[in-house]
Design a protein around this motif. Structure first.
Motif, mmCIF file in Angstrom:
data_model
loop_
_atom_site.group_PDB
_atom_site.id
_atom_site.type_symbol
_atom_site.label_atom_id
_atom_site.label_comp_id
_atom_site.label_asym_id
_atom_site.label_seq_id
_atom_site.Cartn_x
_atom_site.Cartn_y
_atom_site.Cartn_z
ATOM 1 N N LYS A 253 -7.895 1.510 8.815
ATOM 2 C CA LYS A 253 -8.458 2.627 8.122
ATOM 3 C C LYS A 253 -9.632 2.197 7.606
ATOM 4 O O LYS A 253 -9.862 1.642 6.481
ATOM 5 C CB LYS A 253 -7.522 3.106 7.052
ATOM 6 N N ALA B 254 -5.329 -1.543 5.543
ATOM 7 C CA ALA B 254 -5.879 -0.544 4.717
ATOM 8 C C ALA B 254 -6.593 -1.197 3.907
ATOM 9 O O ALA B 254 -7.940 -1.493 3.917
ATOM 10 C CB ALA B 254 -4.615 0.222 4.094
ATOM 11 N N PHE C 265 0.829 -1.240 -0.113
ATOM 12 C CA PHE C 265 0.090 0.007 -0.104
ATOM 13 C C PHE C 265 0.856 1.280 -0.036
ATOM 14 O O PHE C 265 0.731 2.043 -0.820
ATOM 15 C CB PHE C 265 -0.795 0.285 1.183
HETATM 16 P P1 5GP Z 1 -2.756 -3.168 3.303
HETATM 17 O O1 5GP Z 1 -2.091 -4.166 2.571
HETATM 18 O O2 5GP Z 1 -3.934 -3.444 4.280
HETATM 19 O O3 5GP Z 1 -3.358 -2.173 2.050
HETATM 20 O O4 5GP Z 1 -1.789 -1.937 4.068
HETATM 21 C C1 5GP Z 1 -1.180 -2.501 5.090
HETATM 22 C C2 5GP Z 1 0.431 -2.485 5.050
HETATM 23 O O5 5GP Z 1 0.681 -1.263 4.628
HETATM 24 C C3 5GP Z 1 0.448 -2.010 6.672
HETATM 25 O O6 5GP Z 1 1.443 -3.523 7.101
HETATM 26 C C4 5GP Z 1 1.543 -1.002 6.808
HETATM 27 O O7 5GP Z 1 2.821 -1.334 7.031
HETATM 28 C C5 5GP Z 1 1.180 -0.087 5.586
HETATM 29 N N1 5GP Z 1 0.101 0.967 5.641
HETATM 30 C C6 5GP Z 1 -1.058 0.933 5.091
HETATM 31 N N2 5GP Z 1 -1.558 2.184 5.484
HETATM 32 C C7 5GP Z 1 -0.660 2.936 6.158
HETATM 33 C C8 5GP Z 1 -1.019 4.160 6.714
HETATM 34 O O8 5GP Z 1 -1.690 4.978 6.515
HETATM 35 N N3 5GP Z 1 0.137 4.608 7.554
HETATM 36 C C9 5GP Z 1 1.338 3.643 7.663
HETATM 37 N N4 5GP Z 1 2.565 4.287 8.399
HETATM 38 N N5 5GP Z 1 1.399 2.525 7.024
HETATM 39 C C10 5GP Z 1 0.313 2.078 6.396
#
Ligand code: 5GP
Length: 189
Positions: A156, A128, A99
């Protein structure tokens, strides 16, 4: 978790529309007292699930999972991020769309550390779009272990990860859910 929400409001900031920076306590500098409370809270939530191992992904998940591991008194396994496509050895692997970096990477876990007897709790810092979680779930499924639950520090809620996981019947608990963060203003759900 009120303590966590207050800390996010005090120390977090939104760097662009969809990225919340929590570097001062969760993602770079670590507030150990807060992390300990986070670990305790995950233990309270999943205490009756007879967890035998906690699974997370490097790097940011490791501190959270380690603290939780103290309360569960179980080993912590972290998936390694592998940039190259040439994965060697006896490993479970899955491909994840990042992400924050916008590219794909592989995560790998040695077959030595997950077995069909295990009851797994997956922990991570953010949820996310759910791709990191889906990769970890894929690895648990490959191992034949039982996925007992997934714990997230900051969800989120305006992105589709939670819905995706609930559709897969994952027992998901997030300690803080952000409903929106438009124009830098954080609203909890
Ligand atoms: P997903 O795979 O759910 O889209 O994103 C999760 C991963 O992305 C998490 O392990 C995290 O490291 C990173 N991530 C996603 N959104 C954010 C955010 O708003 N802030 C930060 N610091 N990391 C995020």
């Amino acid at each position: 978790m009120e303590l966590l929400k207050q800390r996010i409001l005090k120390s977090g900031h939104v760097s662009s529309d969809n990225v919340l920076k929590v570097d001062s306590f969760l993602n770079h500098q670590l507030d150990i007292a807060l992390l300990s409370e986070i670990g305790k809270e995950f233990h309270r939530i999943f205490a009756s699930d007879n967890i035998t191992k906690i699974l997370t992904v490097e790097a940011s998940g490791i501190a959270i999972a380690s603290m939780a591991g103290m309360y569960f008194n179980v080993p912590v396994v972290f998936a390694k991020k592998n940039q190259s496509k040439n994965i060697e050895g006896d490993v479970f692997s899955s491909s994840v769309q990042s992400f924050t970096h916008g590219r794909k990477y592989d995560i790998i876990v040695s077959k030595k550390f997950l077995s069909p007897d295990d009851r797994i709790l997956i922990l991570d810092d953010f949820l996310a779009r759910g791709n990191a979680m889906l990769g970890l779930i894929d690895i648990v499924e490959q191992s034949g272990a039982k996925l007992c639950g997934a714990g997230i520090v900051i969800e989120k809620g305006f992105q589709d990860g939670a819905d995706l996981l609930k559709k897969k019947n994952v027992n998901l608990h997030s300690l803080a859910i952000i409903k929106s963060m438009e124009n830098g203003k954080l609203v909890f759900g």
